[in-house]
Design a protein around this motif. Sequence first.
Motif, PDB file in Angstrom:
ATOM      1  N   ILE A  69      24.161  37.677  30.020  1.00 53.48           N
ATOM      2  CA  ILE A  69      22.899  38.329  30.113  1.00 53.48           C
ATOM      3  C   ILE A  69      22.173  37.738  31.388  1.00 53.48           C
ATOM      4  O   ILE A  69      22.066  36.608  31.805  1.00 53.48           O
ATOM      5  N   GLN A  70      21.610  38.751  32.427  1.00 52.51           N
ATOM      6  CA  GLN A  70      20.819  38.517  33.227  1.00 52.51           C
ATOM      7  C   GLN A  70      19.477  39.247  32.971  1.00 52.51           C
ATOM      8  O   GLN A  70      19.308  40.307  33.043  1.00 52.51           O
ATOM      9  N   ILE A  86      24.885  25.343  37.023  1.00 54.04           N
ATOM     10  CA  ILE A  86      26.065  25.895  36.677  1.00 54.04           C
ATOM     11  C   ILE A  86      26.826  25.177  35.838  1.00 54.04           C
ATOM     12  O   ILE A  86      27.640  25.752  34.809  1.00 54.04           O
ATOM     13  N   HIS A  87      27.055  23.813  35.960  1.00 57.41           N
ATOM     14  CA  HIS A  87      27.639  22.953  35.182  1.00 57.41           C
ATOM     15  C   HIS A  87      27.006  22.952  33.670  1.00 57.41           C
ATOM     16  O   HIS A  87      27.785  23.022  32.682  1.00 57.41           O
ATOM     17  N   LEU A  88      25.686  23.052  33.634  1.00 56.27           N
ATOM     18  CA  LEU A  88      24.964  22.880  32.436  1.00 56.27           C
ATOM     19  C   LEU A  88      25.429  24.389  31.527  1.00 56.27           C
ATOM     20  O   LEU A  88      26.057  24.098  30.156  1.00 56.27           O
ATOM     21  N   PHE A  89      25.241  25.491  32.005  1.00 61.78           N
ATOM     22  CA  PHE A  89      25.823  26.750  31.457  1.00 61.78           C
ATOM     23  C   PHE A  89      27.305  26.711  30.908  1.00 61.78           C
ATOM     24  O   PHE A  89      27.550  27.165  30.039  1.00 61.78           O
ATOM     25  N   ALA A 131      25.367  34.452  33.978  1.00 57.29           N
ATOM     26  CA  ALA A 131      25.535  35.230  32.864  1.00 57.29           C
ATOM     27  C   ALA A 131      27.036  35.877  32.945  1.00 57.29           C
ATOM     28  O   ALA A 131      27.564  36.093  31.809  1.00 57.29           O
ATOM     29  N   LEU A 132      27.784  35.588  34.125  1.00 52.08           N
ATOM     30  CA  LEU A 132      29.109  35.658  34.145  1.00 52.08           C
ATOM     31  C   LEU A 132      30.274  34.633  33.750  1.00 52.08           C
ATOM     32  O   LEU A 132      31.146  35.080  33.499  1.00 52.08           O
ATOM     33  N   ILE A 138      30.523  42.452  27.669  1.00 53.85           N
ATOM     34  CA  ILE A 138      29.362  43.141  27.664  1.00 53.85           C
ATOM     35  C   ILE A 138      28.248  42.224  28.731  1.00 53.85           C
ATOM     36  O   ILE A 138      28.003  41.320  28.444  1.00 53.85           O
ATOM     37  N   LEU A 139      27.997  43.078  29.845  1.00 55.96           N
ATOM     38  CA  LEU A 139      26.894  42.325  30.553  1.00 55.96           C
ATOM     39  C   LEU A 139      25.734  43.057  30.854  1.00 55.96           C
ATOM     40  O   LEU A 139      25.821  44.408  31.076  1.00 55.96           O
TER      41      LEU A 139
END
Length: 152
Positions: A69-70, A86-89, A131-132, A138-139
């Motif tokens: 999701i964006q 980025i590391h957290l996600f 999101a990726l 599904i994006l």
Amino acid sequence: MKEMITVKGLIKRYGKNEVLHGVNFNVHAGEIFGLLGVNGAGKTTTFECLEGLRKYDAGKIEIRGKIGIQLQTASLPEYIKVKEAIHLFANWNHTTEDKAQLHALGISHLSEQYYGKLSTGQKRRVHLALALLREPDILFLDEPSAGLDVEG
């Protein structure tokens, strides 16, 4: 072709105001699907119902696969560095960052920058990278070009 998203009779009300009136559509694997309409038409509300961010009043939604999701508007703490976000996600999604993807999105050089110091376009690209991360089937991109310049 396999249906990835099925929406039947979707209804959403805010008080007495019904903003979604029996919305129906299907999205198949490999298909690019867009919702177009004027401001206030219910595009974001539809997305938020699909993403599980907003409860709907009636109808049926089926999602088959992992989603990325964006959001139309999103923010991270001002003092988190891009690499930290980025590391957290990546940890939340049990994956690792894809350096090639960060390069392709034009944000690999921003890893030490604080989120609050980024331009709107840079923030949008960071949101897309997040999101990726989990390699979604599904994006969802809600207003993906908002705040971007032509080259962005």
